[in-house]
Design a protein around this motif. Structure first.
Motif, PDB file in Angstrom:
ATOM      1  N   VAL A  88      -2.272   5.789   7.452  1.00  0.00           N
ATOM      2  CA  VAL A  88      -1.093   4.918   7.735  1.00  0.00           C
ATOM      3  C   VAL A  88      -1.480   3.538   7.258  1.00  0.00           C
ATOM      4  O   VAL A  88      -0.565   2.876   7.248  1.00  0.00           O
ATOM      5  CB  VAL A  88      -0.903   4.912   9.290  1.00  0.00           C
ATOM      6  N   LEU A  89      -2.751   2.928   7.269  1.00  0.00           N
ATOM      7  CA  LEU A  89      -2.998   1.672   6.584  1.00  0.00           C
ATOM      8  C   LEU A  89      -2.359   1.653   5.243  1.00  0.00           C
ATOM      9  O   LEU A  89      -1.713   0.588   4.822  1.00  0.00           O
ATOM     10  CB  LEU A  89      -4.405   1.459   6.686  1.00  0.00           C
ATOM     11  N   ALA A  90      -2.525   2.580   4.372  1.00  0.00           N
ATOM     12  CA  ALA A  90      -2.060   2.749   2.975  1.00  0.00           C
ATOM     13  C   ALA A  90      -0.531   2.672   3.161  1.00  0.00           C
ATOM     14  O   ALA A  90      -0.159   1.760   2.447  1.00  0.00           O
ATOM     15  CB  ALA A  90      -2.636   4.145   2.450  1.00  0.00           C
ATOM     16  N   GLY A  91       0.111   3.321   3.849  1.00  0.00           N
ATOM     17  CA  GLY A  91       1.416   3.364   3.812  1.00  0.00           C
ATOM     18  C   GLY A  91       2.092   2.070   4.328  1.00  0.00           C
ATOM     19  O   GLY A  91       3.019   1.425   3.730  1.00  0.00           O
ATOM     20  N   SER A  92       1.450   1.324   5.287  1.00  0.00           N
ATOM     21  CA  SER A  92       1.809   0.144   5.875  1.00  0.00           C
ATOM     22  C   SER A  92       1.631  -0.997   4.758  1.00  0.00           C
ATOM     23  O   SER A  92       2.532  -1.873   4.831  1.00  0.00           O
ATOM     24  CB  SER A  92       1.133  -0.241   7.134  1.00  0.00           C
ATOM     25  N   GLY A  93       0.626  -1.066   4.144  1.00  0.00           N
ATOM     26  CA  GLY A  93      -0.021  -1.969   3.281  1.00  0.00           C
ATOM     27  C   GLY A  93       1.239  -1.944   2.236  1.00  0.00           C
ATOM     28  O   GLY A  93       1.637  -2.983   1.497  1.00  0.00           O
ATOM     29  N   LEU A  94       1.802  -0.981   1.634  1.00  0.00           N
ATOM     30  CA  LEU A  94       2.454  -0.542   0.570  1.00  0.00           C
ATOM     31  C   LEU A  94       3.895  -1.077   1.032  1.00  0.00           C
ATOM     32  O   LEU A  94       4.555  -1.851   0.286  1.00  0.00           O
ATOM     33  CB  LEU A  94       2.726   0.747   0.075  1.00  0.00           C
ATOM     34  N   ILE A  95       4.271  -0.921   2.437  1.00  0.00           N
ATOM     35  CA  ILE A  95       5.532  -1.814   2.643  1.00  0.00           C
ATOM     36  C   ILE A  95       5.611  -3.292   2.459  1.00  0.00           C
ATOM     37  O   ILE A  95       6.401  -3.845   2.242  1.00  0.00           O
ATOM     38  CB  ILE A  95       5.727  -1.227   4.166  1.00  0.00           C
ATOM     39  N   SER A  96       4.285  -3.724   2.886  1.00  0.00           N
ATOM     40  CA  SER A  96       4.108  -4.954   2.932  1.00  0.00           C
ATOM     41  C   SER A  96       4.190  -5.800   1.535  1.00  0.00           C
ATOM     42  O   SER A  96       4.705  -6.564   1.067  1.00  0.00           O
ATOM     43  CB  SER A  96       2.727  -5.653   3.565  1.00  0.00           C
ATOM     44  N   ALA A  97       3.460  -4.832   0.395  1.00  0.00           N
ATOM     45  CA  ALA A  97       3.678  -4.956  -0.834  1.00  0.00           C
ATOM     46  C   ALA A  97       5.092  -5.094  -1.336  1.00  0.00           C
ATOM     47  O   ALA A  97       5.567  -5.847  -2.151  1.00  0.00           O
ATOM     48  CB  ALA A  97       2.657  -4.157  -1.724  1.00  0.00           C
ATOM     49  N   LEU A  98       5.913  -4.125  -0.952  1.00  0.00           N
ATOM     50  CA  LEU A  98       7.343  -3.943  -1.370  1.00  0.00           C
ATOM     51  C   LEU A  98       7.919  -4.987  -0.966  1.00  0.00           C
ATOM     52  O   LEU A  98       8.709  -5.609  -1.793  1.00  0.00           O
ATOM     53  CB  LEU A  98       7.846  -2.572  -0.542  1.00  0.00           C
ATOM     54  N   LEU A  99       7.802  -5.491   0.212  1.00  0.00           N
ATOM     55  CA  LEU A  99       8.461  -6.850   0.967  1.00  0.00           C
ATOM     56  C   LEU A  99       8.227  -7.994   0.028  1.00  0.00           C
ATOM     57  O   LEU A  99       9.136  -8.823  -0.247  1.00  0.00           O
ATOM     58  CB  LEU A  99       8.331  -6.805   2.236  1.00  0.00           C
ATOM     59  N   ALA A 100       6.939  -8.075  -0.464  1.00  0.00           N
ATOM     60  CA  ALA A 100       6.473  -9.234  -1.101  1.00  0.00           C
ATOM     61  C   ALA A 100       7.366  -9.280  -2.376  1.00  0.00           C
ATOM     62  O   ALA A 100       7.794 -10.327  -2.935  1.00  0.00           O
ATOM     63  CB  ALA A 100       5.097  -9.185  -1.275  1.00  0.00           C
ATOM     64  N   ILE A 101       7.395  -8.081  -3.192  1.00  0.00           N
ATOM     65  CA  ILE A 101       8.174  -8.131  -4.464  1.00  0.00           C
ATOM     66  C   ILE A 101       9.546  -8.458  -4.163  1.00  0.00           C
ATOM     67  O   ILE A 101       9.955  -9.186  -4.969  1.00  0.00           O
ATOM     68  CB  ILE A 101       7.875  -6.817  -4.773  1.00  0.00           C
ATOM     69  N   LEU A 102      10.229  -7.789  -3.404  1.00  0.00           N
ATOM     70  CA  LEU A 102      11.695  -8.093  -3.021  1.00  0.00           C
ATOM     71  C   LEU A 102      11.824  -9.596  -2.814  1.00  0.00           C
ATOM     72  O   LEU A 102      13.036 -10.150  -3.131  1.00  0.00           O
ATOM     73  CB  LEU A 102      12.175  -7.232  -1.696  1.00  0.00           C
ATOM     74  N   VAL A 103      11.202 -10.081  -2.168  1.00  0.00           N
ATOM     75  CA  VAL A 103      11.428 -11.410  -1.814  1.00  0.00           C
ATOM     76  C   VAL A 103      11.251 -12.351  -2.775  1.00  0.00           C
ATOM     77  O   VAL A 103      11.967 -13.288  -3.157  1.00  0.00           O
ATOM     78  CB  VAL A 103      10.469 -11.979  -0.541  1.00  0.00           C
ATOM     79  N   THR A 104      10.027 -11.899  -3.629  1.00  0.00           N
ATOM     80  CA  THR A 104       9.839 -12.867  -4.805  1.00  0.00           C
ATOM     81  C   THR A 104      10.918 -12.714  -5.750  1.00  0.00           C
ATOM     82  O   THR A 104      11.210 -13.694  -6.445  1.00  0.00           O
ATOM     83  CB  THR A 104       8.409 -12.325  -5.546  1.00  0.00           C
TER      84      THR A 104
END
Length: 533
Positions: free
Chosen positions: A36-52
């Motif tokens: 779940v840490l891995a899945g949650s971390g990937l969500i944060s990474a995805l959001l960072a890309i979308l915002v950028t």
């Protein structure tokens, strides 16, 4: 104790050091939540890309909801870690979770948010602090709780333990956490902040080396929160020189994780490293690498500390500064100036950690390598914990069990026994954590955290308890060899049921491997299963 039996001239016993024991408990506590840490971390990474890319606004409802999904595990970390760590230590996982939840319960968090003065508990002053996302307080609290729990199981009447033990534990441990364990981290963090301020006034290179080397380990202990306010205060005065120094540490972890990804042949470890690299590189959330790799393999600690020290020293010596507060990642590079100097320091850390991991490996003669030797050459047996046989009979592989839950190892790894005597004894010192109403199956958690399920026969739940007699109750404390269940083999067979009995480790994912200790005939109390970590 980790027992190593090797033929010829290799020593027969290798005592586990205190540090190995601590790291084993910590990594065992984190292992169940790495996914779940891995899945949650990937969500944060995805959001960072979308915002950028400008495809999503950080102020939108969509962002808020997805951010909640990605950050929940980190915010409520004390709860999840309380559950897994208590289970690892053989205590009640839900009590461990409740201890962590108490630190995030609104009555307490409102006190923190209000910055109330003169708060006390029974006249004892309380130092209020925010414990969301922290690790250190809950590690200490649950460790003390597990010791208390073992004591209570010895002195509290068995029929009362189900509610009396949690009652006493929560009343004692939660106040101690708020009064002692949590503030201890605050005091230590404050002292570190003073030391860092002094070092930064003396030498940027020296401060950078210390910060870069220590930051990963301060984060593990949760002591970094006391230093972050210094970063923010420095930003108000024209730029922060400390954040570029500590940025070398997560980049060193990225390099180490990349090295492990390329070097390991273990599919699970490769997957773990790969899943940790994306959120680390794009969002600066390194928890997967930190708790999945760093705390498990001692050599990676040396590599990350050395690489972080060099990169931190470079950034400190070159006078790099942060212009805004951001987690170090590739997407946050523009926050630091001069960018060129910043890249020299952080990428040096990454490359050094990558090269060192590829050259010297992520561990010396690790349990993984030794386990491979066992499997390939039969030279040794590496044991973290030994599970004794709960039955006398003939050993058969789980694949021969007609129930797919066991034959496919969906429940966990282990073996099965065709019993010749209708008695099940305790294979470990531990606690009866599950007792089916039909008394055909029982679950025991050992003192070292192994979760063992013994299910007598196939589909015997349909007998509705007939021919089974339990000698213990749920939450009873048992010792090796204690009689748990008696059952009538001939009558069960006469009803058309197979009596092959799976003995499985339901928390298999917390171990390197679960291997049979013998085959053929087995007597109750013989070594049956070895757990490798």
């Amino acid at each position: 104790m980790t027992t190593t039996t090797i033929s010829n001239d290799v020593p027969k016993e290798k005592k586990e050091t205190v540090m190995n024991r601590i790291l084993g408990v910590v990594s065992g506590g984190f292992a169940p939540i790495l996914g779940v840490l891995a899945g949650s971390g990937l969500i944060s990474a995805l959001l960072a890309i979308l915002v950028t890319l400008g495809w999503l606004s950080a102020k939108s409802g969509t962002y808020a909801i997805l951010s909640a999904a990605g950050h929940a595990i980190f915010y409520f970390f004390p709860v999840f870690l309380g559950i897994t760590l208590a289970s690892k230590l053989g205590a009640n996982g839900f009590v461990g979770g409740a201890i962590g939840a108490a630190l995030l319960e609104p009555h307490y968090t409102e006190l923190v948010a209000s910055k109330a003065q003169n708060v006390d508990f029974l006249g004892i002053p309380v130092i209020l602090a925010n414990y969301s996302s922290t690790v250190f307080p809950i590690l200490i609290a649950v460790t003390i709780y597990s010791i208390l729990d073992k004591f209570l199981k010895k002195v509290i009447y068995k029929d009362l333990q189900m509610f009396v033990n949690p009652l006493i534990s929560l009343i004692i441990i939660v106040p101690l956490t708020v009064l002692v364990f949590g503030p201890f981290g605050t005091y230590v963090g404050g002292a570190l902040a003073v030391v860092i301020k002094f070092l930064s006034s003396q030498s940027g290179m020296l401060t950078g080396a210390v910060m870069g080397a220590a930051w990963s380990f301060l984060t593990i202990l949760g002591l970094h929160w006391a230093i972050i306010p210094i970063f923010i205060a420095n930003l108000a005065t024209g730029g922060d020189p400390l954040s570029p120094m500590i940025a070398a540490a997560p980049f060193a972890q990225i390099g180490m994780g990349l090295g492990v990804f390329f070097k390991t042949r273990d599919k699970d470890l490769k997957t773990l490293a790969g899943s940790g690299l994306v959120p680390s590189a794009l969002a600066g959330t390194t928890e997967i690498i930190t708790y999945g790799i760093l705390v498990r393999y001692k050599r990676t600690m040396v590599i990350v500390a050395l690489a972080g020290a060099i990169g931190g020293a470079i950034n400190g010596a070159l006078g790099v500064k942060g212009t805004a507060f951001a987690l170090p990642s590739f997407l946050s590079i523009p926050v630091f100036v001069p960018i060129g100097f910043y890249l020299i320091g952080t990428l040096t850390s990454l490359v050094i950690a990558l090269v060192l991991t590829l050259l010297v490996g992520y561990e010396g003669k690790s349990d993984i390598e030794l386990a491979k030797t066992v499997k390939e050459f039969g030279l040794a047996n590496v044991t973290r914990e030994t599970i004794l046989s709960p039955l006398s009979g003939e050993i058969v592989p789980l694949s021969e069990i007609s129930d797919p839950l066991f034959s496919t190892e969906m429940v966990g790894k282990g073996i099965a026994i065709e019993p010749t005597k209708g008695e099940v004894i305790s294979p470990v010192n531990g606690t009866v954590t599950t007792l089916f109403p039909t008394e055909h199956a029982i679950g025991i958690t050992s003192e070292d955290g192994a979760e063992i399920l013994i299910s007598i026969g196939v589909d015997t739940i349909n007998l509705k308890g007939e021919y089974f007699t339990s000698k213990v109750k749920q939450w009873d404390t048992v010792a090796k060899g204690d009689l748990l269940i008696q059952f009538e083999i001939d009558k069960i067979k006469a009803k058309g049921f197979d009596v092959k009995t799976p003995v499985v480790i339901t928390n298999t994912n917390q171990y390197l491997d679960v291997v049979p200790a013998k085959d053929g005939k087995v007597q109750a109390n013989d070594e049956l299963i070895r757990l490798l970590v």
